[in-house]
Write a protein that holds these residues in place. Structure first.
Motif, PDB file in Angstrom:
ATOM      1  N   ALA A  40       0.990  -1.039  -0.037  1.00  0.00           N
ATOM      2  CA  ALA A  40       0.282  -0.180   0.062  1.00  0.00           C
ATOM      3  C   ALA A  40       0.464   1.215   0.364  1.00  0.00           C
ATOM      4  O   ALA A  40       0.897   1.968  -0.697  1.00  0.00           O
ATOM      5  N   SER A  41       2.093   1.275   0.991  1.00  0.00           N
ATOM      6  CA  SER A  41       2.605   2.213   0.413  1.00  0.00           C
ATOM      7  C   SER A  41       3.365   2.932  -0.184  1.00  0.00           C
ATOM      8  O   SER A  41       3.898   3.610  -0.963  1.00  0.00           O
ATOM      9  N   LEU A  42       4.453   1.143  -0.989  1.00  0.00           N
ATOM     10  CA  LEU A  42       4.953   1.730  -2.190  1.00  0.00           C
ATOM     11  C   LEU A  42       3.727   1.723  -3.688  1.00  0.00           C
ATOM     12  O   LEU A  42       4.306   2.906  -4.543  1.00  0.00           O
ATOM     13  N   CYS A  43       2.544   1.862  -3.687  1.00  0.00           N
ATOM     14  CA  CYS A  43       1.475   2.263  -4.062  1.00  0.00           C
ATOM     15  C   CYS A  43       1.452   3.588  -3.813  1.00  0.00           C
ATOM     16  O   CYS A  43       0.842   4.350  -5.031  1.00  0.00           O
ATOM     17  N   ASP A  44       1.787   4.244  -2.920  1.00  0.00           N
ATOM     18  CA  ASP A  44       1.269   5.183  -3.058  1.00  0.00           C
ATOM     19  C   ASP A  44       2.847   6.589  -3.437  1.00  0.00           C
ATOM     20  O   ASP A  44       2.231   7.341  -4.219  1.00  0.00           O
ATOM     21  N   LEU A  45       3.247   5.653  -3.292  1.00  0.00           N
ATOM     22  CA  LEU A  45       5.198   6.063  -3.436  1.00  0.00           C
ATOM     23  C   LEU A  45       4.635   6.288  -4.486  1.00  0.00           C
ATOM     24  O   LEU A  45       6.142   7.754  -5.605  1.00  0.00           O
ATOM     25  N   MET A  46       4.620   5.676  -6.144  1.00  0.00           N
ATOM     26  CA  MET A  46       4.595   5.336  -7.382  1.00  0.00           C
ATOM     27  C   MET A  46       3.650   6.749  -7.684  1.00  0.00           C
ATOM     28  O   MET A  46       4.366   6.838  -8.872  1.00  0.00           O
ATOM     29  N   HIS A  47       3.065   7.106  -7.296  1.00  0.00           N
ATOM     30  CA  HIS A  47       2.849   8.422  -8.288  1.00  0.00           C
ATOM     31  C   HIS A  47       3.703   9.820  -7.548  1.00  0.00           C
ATOM     32  O   HIS A  47       3.490  10.941  -8.633  1.00  0.00           O
ATOM     33  N   ASP A  48       5.011   9.052  -7.540  1.00  0.00           N
ATOM     34  CA  ASP A  48       6.093  10.000  -7.115  1.00  0.00           C
ATOM     35  C   ASP A  48       7.284  10.504  -8.236  1.00  0.00           C
ATOM     36  O   ASP A  48       7.151   9.099  -8.242  1.00  0.00           O
ATOM     37  N   PRO A  49       6.924  10.639  -9.516  1.00  0.00           N
ATOM     38  CA  PRO A  49       8.008   9.964 -10.874  1.00  0.00           C
ATOM     39  C   PRO A  49       9.391   9.495  -9.796  1.00  0.00           C
ATOM     40  O   PRO A  49       9.656   9.334 -10.495  1.00  0.00           O
ATOM     41  N   TYR A  53      10.463   5.921 -10.565  1.00  0.00           N
ATOM     42  CA  TYR A  53      12.086   5.341 -11.487  1.00  0.00           C
ATOM     43  C   TYR A  53      13.024   4.735 -10.877  1.00  0.00           C
ATOM     44  O   TYR A  53      13.375   3.929 -12.005  1.00  0.00           O
ATOM     45  N   GLN A  54      13.070   5.397  -9.566  1.00  0.00           N
ATOM     46  CA  GLN A  54      14.079   4.205  -8.823  1.00  0.00           C
ATOM     47  C   GLN A  54      13.756   3.132  -8.516  1.00  0.00           C
ATOM     48  O   GLN A  54      14.221   1.977  -8.479  1.00  0.00           O
ATOM     49  N   THR A  55      12.244   2.478  -8.752  1.00  0.00           N
ATOM     50  CA  THR A  55      11.341   1.478  -8.589  1.00  0.00           C
ATOM     51  C   THR A  55      12.435   0.360  -9.616  1.00  0.00           C
ATOM     52  O   THR A  55      12.489  -0.093  -9.418  1.00  0.00           O
ATOM     53  N   VAL A  56      12.026   0.862 -11.172  1.00  0.00           N
ATOM     54  CA  VAL A  56      12.278   0.402 -12.259  1.00  0.00           C
ATOM     55  C   VAL A  56      13.514   0.570 -12.573  1.00  0.00           C
ATOM     56  O   VAL A  56      13.345  -0.607 -13.111  1.00  0.00           O
TER      57      VAL A  56
END
Length: 352
Positions: A40-49, A53-56
């Motif tokens: 859930a927290s990761l999904c929230d963070l994915m709104h931050d480009p 980018y860091q995740t990808v």
């Protein structure tokens, strides 16, 4: 006080660049609740480009593979939601295609959780936006087609799921129609053309248009008796349904059988009506609807041009020539429409 304000459905998030690695480490924990909160927290963070980018680029995606087989359906659903958020960006779509996640992800199309299945389709629909994504999904087209079979559908199948499925098949079939055609695609899509939902009719007709581009698709459209339904859809209340139906007819009347079937169905007056309503085009203010109306007019004019190649079609169209002449000569007419009307007139008035 901080503990009271904390969201119990989210995992605590570290500051800055440490946030993503910390949350992915949480995904390795044995407690299902911790994995859910981390996702859930990761999904929230994915709104931050920057975090996306860091995740990808940080090599984290492969760690999600084990979560596809998690015993908790909410973990599987949230994992697919995370991928859906990632694929909102081109870099995320490309990263997913470059990973080894697609085969195990496709197995979740048969998951017992409807929310999980829907999220998988949402991911695939976004992947298909890229030509490389559509190509990667071509091997899954037979499996996706099975989902359209009446015996495979749930009694109250969610509309969004069907729209996603049809849209994905449409995008894949624009790249290569053969896998869908080999999977009884024309018949299965024909079943959806009469659906009560305009969204489903629209996507089914769009997919049918993609299938009717190749020779085998044109032949199957004639053989599967879907042309009467398509002619009826030219009168649909939804302008895009009309345009997509006209597109299928435009493709099908290129072959002799298609010309004969459409002429027998009395399609000429309907196509002429759709091609000659210039006043409605001028009064339309919404740019998107204007685009759809233009597509309907262009497809109708091209279909009429092909039908004029048949002696019976030419004879009937000669009687209606003034309608097309007004369209080709009107001041301020769209140039593409003007040229299409002029081409139709040349073919109709051609003499040996």
């Amino acid at each position: 006080m901080a503990a009271v304000l904390a969201d119990p459905s989210r995992a605590p998030v570290a500051f800055g660049l440490r946030a993503v690695p910390q949350l992915f480490a949480e995904l390795q924990q044995p407690e299902s609740g911790r994995r859910q909160r981390a996702l859930a927290s990761l999904c929230d963070l994915m709104h931050d480009p920057e975090r996306l980018y860091q995740t990808v680029t940080g090599g984290f995606l492969e760690q999600l593979k084990v979560l596809f087989k998690d015993e908790d359906p909410s973990v599987r659903t949230q994992t697919c939601e995370l991928l859906h958020l990632l694929t909102a960006h081109s870099i995320g779509r490309q990263a997913l295609l470059s990973s080894s996640l697609l085969p195990p992800l496709s197995q979740l199309l048969d998951d017992n959780s409807s929310s999980c299945r829907k999220n998988v389709l949402r991911v695939m629909n976004r992947l298909a936006l890229l030509p490389a994504g559509a190509e990667a999904l071509l091997t899954l087209v037979p499996k996706l087609m099975l989902k359209l079979r009446p015996e495979e559908e749930e009694e109250e199948e969610e509309e969004e799921v069907q729209v996603l499925l049809l849209s994905t098949l449409s995008r894949c079939s624009r790249l290569d129609a053969l896998p869908a055609l080999a999977s009884d695609g024309v018949s299965l899509l024909g079943h959806k053309l009469s659906h009560r939902s305009p969204n489903i009719r629209r996507e089914a007709a769009a997919a049918m248009m993609a299938l009717s581009v190749c020779e085998d698709g044109k032949r199957q459209v004639c053989e599967e008796a879907v042309l009467p339904v398509l002619v009826d859809l030219l009168r649909d209340e939804d302008i895009e349904v009309q345009a997509n139906a006209a597109g299928v007819i435009m493709n099908t009347v290129i072959i002799t059988t298609g010309k004969r079937r459409c002429l027998d169905l009395g399609v000429l007056p309907v196509l002429l009506d759709r091609a000659s309503k210039r006043k409605e085009d001028e009064e339309e203010k919404d740019e998107e609807r204007r685009r759809r109306r233009k597509a309907l007019v262009m497809y109708s004019l091209r279909a009429l041009t092909s039908l004029a190649e048949a002696p019976d079609g030419r004879r009937r169209l000669l009687e209606q020539l003034p309608l097309l002449e007004r369209r080709s000569e009107a001041a301020g007419e769209d140039q593409d429409v003007r040229r299409a009307a002029q081409t139709a007139i040349r073919v109709i008035t051609w003499t040996p």
